[in-house]
Design a protein around this motif. Sequence first.
Motif, PDB file in Angstrom:
ATOM      1  N   MET A   1       0.932  -0.922   0.041  1.00  9.39           N
ATOM      2  CA  MET A   1      -0.105  -0.169  -0.106  1.00  9.39           C
ATOM      3  C   MET A   1       0.939   1.072  -0.050  1.00  9.39           C
ATOM      4  O   MET A   1       2.043   1.224   0.507  1.00  9.39           O
ATOM      5  CB  MET A   1      -0.774   0.113   1.170  1.00  9.39           C
ATOM      6  N   ALA A   2       0.442   2.309  -0.521  1.00 11.55           N
ATOM      7  CA  ALA A   2       1.184   3.602  -0.479  1.00 11.55           C
ATOM      8  C   ALA A   2       1.359   3.992   1.164  1.00 11.55           C
ATOM      9  O   ALA A   2       0.710   3.582   2.051  1.00 11.55           O
ATOM     10  CB  ALA A   2       0.198   4.606  -1.124  1.00 11.55           C
ATOM     11  N   ALA A 238      -1.828   0.554 -10.743  1.00 10.61           N
ATOM     12  CA  ALA A 238      -0.848  -0.196 -11.220  1.00 10.61           C
ATOM     13  C   ALA A 238      -0.685   0.169 -12.632  1.00 10.61           C
ATOM     14  O   ALA A 238      -1.977   0.177 -13.366  1.00 10.61           O
ATOM     15  CB  ALA A 238      -0.827  -1.874 -10.903  1.00 10.61           C
ATOM     16  N   LEU A 239       0.441   0.038 -13.233  1.00 18.02           N
ATOM     17  CA  LEU A 239       0.427  -0.018 -14.930  1.00 18.02           C
ATOM     18  C   LEU A 239       1.235  -1.234 -15.161  1.00 18.02           C
ATOM     19  O   LEU A 239       2.063  -1.640 -14.651  1.00 18.02           O
ATOM     20  CB  LEU A 239       1.142   1.311 -15.187  1.00 18.02           C
ATOM     21  N   LEU A 264      -4.673  -4.499  -6.919  1.00 20.50           N
ATOM     22  CA  LEU A 264      -5.366  -5.322  -5.650  1.00 20.50           C
ATOM     23  C   LEU A 264      -4.385  -5.480  -4.637  1.00 20.50           C
ATOM     24  O   LEU A 264      -4.639  -5.478  -3.475  1.00 20.50           O
ATOM     25  CB  LEU A 264      -5.906  -6.446  -6.166  1.00 20.50           C
ATOM     26  N   ARG A 265      -3.249  -6.089  -4.828  1.00 19.86           N
ATOM     27  CA  ARG A 265      -2.048  -6.183  -3.667  1.00 19.86           C
ATOM     28  C   ARG A 265      -1.789  -4.832  -3.171  1.00 19.86           C
ATOM     29  O   ARG A 265      -1.935  -4.780  -1.804  1.00 19.86           O
ATOM     30  CB  ARG A 265      -0.757  -6.805  -4.442  1.00 19.86           C
ATOM     31  N   MET A 266      -1.686  -3.765  -3.892  1.00 16.78           N
ATOM     32  CA  MET A 266      -1.520  -2.495  -3.197  1.00 16.78           C
ATOM     33  C   MET A 266      -2.510  -2.110  -2.333  1.00 16.78           C
ATOM     34  O   MET A 266      -2.401  -1.475  -1.291  1.00 16.78           O
ATOM     35  CB  MET A 266      -1.122  -1.438  -4.248  1.00 16.78           C
ATOM     36  N   GLU A 270      -8.508  -8.748  -1.253  1.00 17.74           N
ATOM     37  CA  GLU A 270      -8.613  -9.958  -1.939  1.00 17.74           C
ATOM     38  C   GLU A 270      -9.572  -9.980  -2.865  1.00 17.74           C
ATOM     39  O   GLU A 270     -10.462  -8.977  -2.982  1.00 17.74           O
ATOM     40  CB  GLU A 270      -9.334 -11.216  -0.986  1.00 17.74           C
ATOM     41  N   PRO A 271      -9.399 -10.817  -4.111  1.00 15.72           N
ATOM     42  CA  PRO A 271     -10.171 -10.522  -5.306  1.00 15.72           C
ATOM     43  C   PRO A 271     -11.579 -10.794  -4.908  1.00 15.72           C
ATOM     44  O   PRO A 271     -12.523  -9.962  -5.601  1.00 15.72           O
ATOM     45  CB  PRO A 271      -9.474 -11.727  -6.330  1.00 15.72           C
TER      46      PRO A 271
END
Length: 388
Positions: A1-2, A238-239, A264-266, A270-271
């Motif tokens: 995460m940021a 994300a890119l 999603l990770r950032m 969970e999906p």
Amino acid sequence: MAAEPVVITGAGVHSAFGPGERPLLEGVFTGQHAFAPVTRFDTSRTRTAVAAVHEDGRGQPGQARVLTECARTALRTAGIEDASALPVLLGTKGDYHAVHTFWRDTVAGRRPDAAATAQSLPGQVVETVADALGLGRPRTAFTNACVAAADALVHACRLVGTGRAETVLCGGAYLVDPEVFGKFDQARALASDGRVRPFAKGRTGLLLGDGAAVFVVESAARARSRGAEPLAAVSGWALSGDAHHVVHPHPEGAGLAAAAEAALRMAGAEPGTVDYVNAHGTGTPLNDRAETKALRRVFGDHARRLPVSSTKSMTGHALEAAGALEAMICLLALREGIVPPTAGFTEPDPDCDLDVVCDGPRRLPLRRVLSLNSAFGGVNSALVLELP
């Protein structure tokens, strides 16, 4: 995460339905499309003569004017009066007028007016907007086609999330013009029957549309300190690059899946916690098939129950502005608790076995949504937006 949570506190939009969010809500969120015969320029020699455009009686509009109007609205809704310290990041192809002048003069054997030509350059569009509103620096133009505005938003979030800026103005614009319209028509990319049918069997292509959206992005701490109410949180972004083909998407949707997974990770999500996907969904045979495979790779069995729609079926493809326009639609979806439908859907395609929202809008308690975009060259973007 940021390192620092990122929120959107201001937004302004212009679409083929008109300026402002109300026309967008009354169009996209009720399943109405904005496609009509183009009268902005001559289409007598094109295969397709349909697009989604907003006519205001002033002829071919300029991106700088529309972006300035959207930016002014975004700053007002964010409650920012002094914008002199704000960087500005915008997706744009540049304006049409001076490009036309350049080629007209060249063909006629005249020396093109350098000053007029400069006004059409992408960087100059950003400078014009920034000067009109007294914005700060850097002033950056993103030109990577259909992910340009999403790229601008991603970079704004990076600046804020890493503490390099507290507040950033970002977004993008594209307004249907004869130059790009003619190129897409000659490439036979436009829907031959004048209908956009994302994820449906027998789909024949995309249609272009006007679009612009601008956001005020800032740190959650900054928003709290000045008493600003966040409209949405941008929890992941994300890119990615396919490195596959100059115009065709990766057949397995590998790059798009990678972008979605990274975003999603950032977000630490969970999906199965994603409530809605605003798909790139151009209505072209290759894109929709590849995007379906990407979504199935990311979401697994959840993909069959996950509402997916392509709002390009109503707004048209806004090219450089698509990522910003669709982020705005996602923001409104979160706020209103409505999943917009996919208009024009006819017969299901076995290769696109997703839960495509095609029977009208759905009211759902949305908490987290994913917006996806792809572009020529194999560039992909993913944004995760959540209720603040």
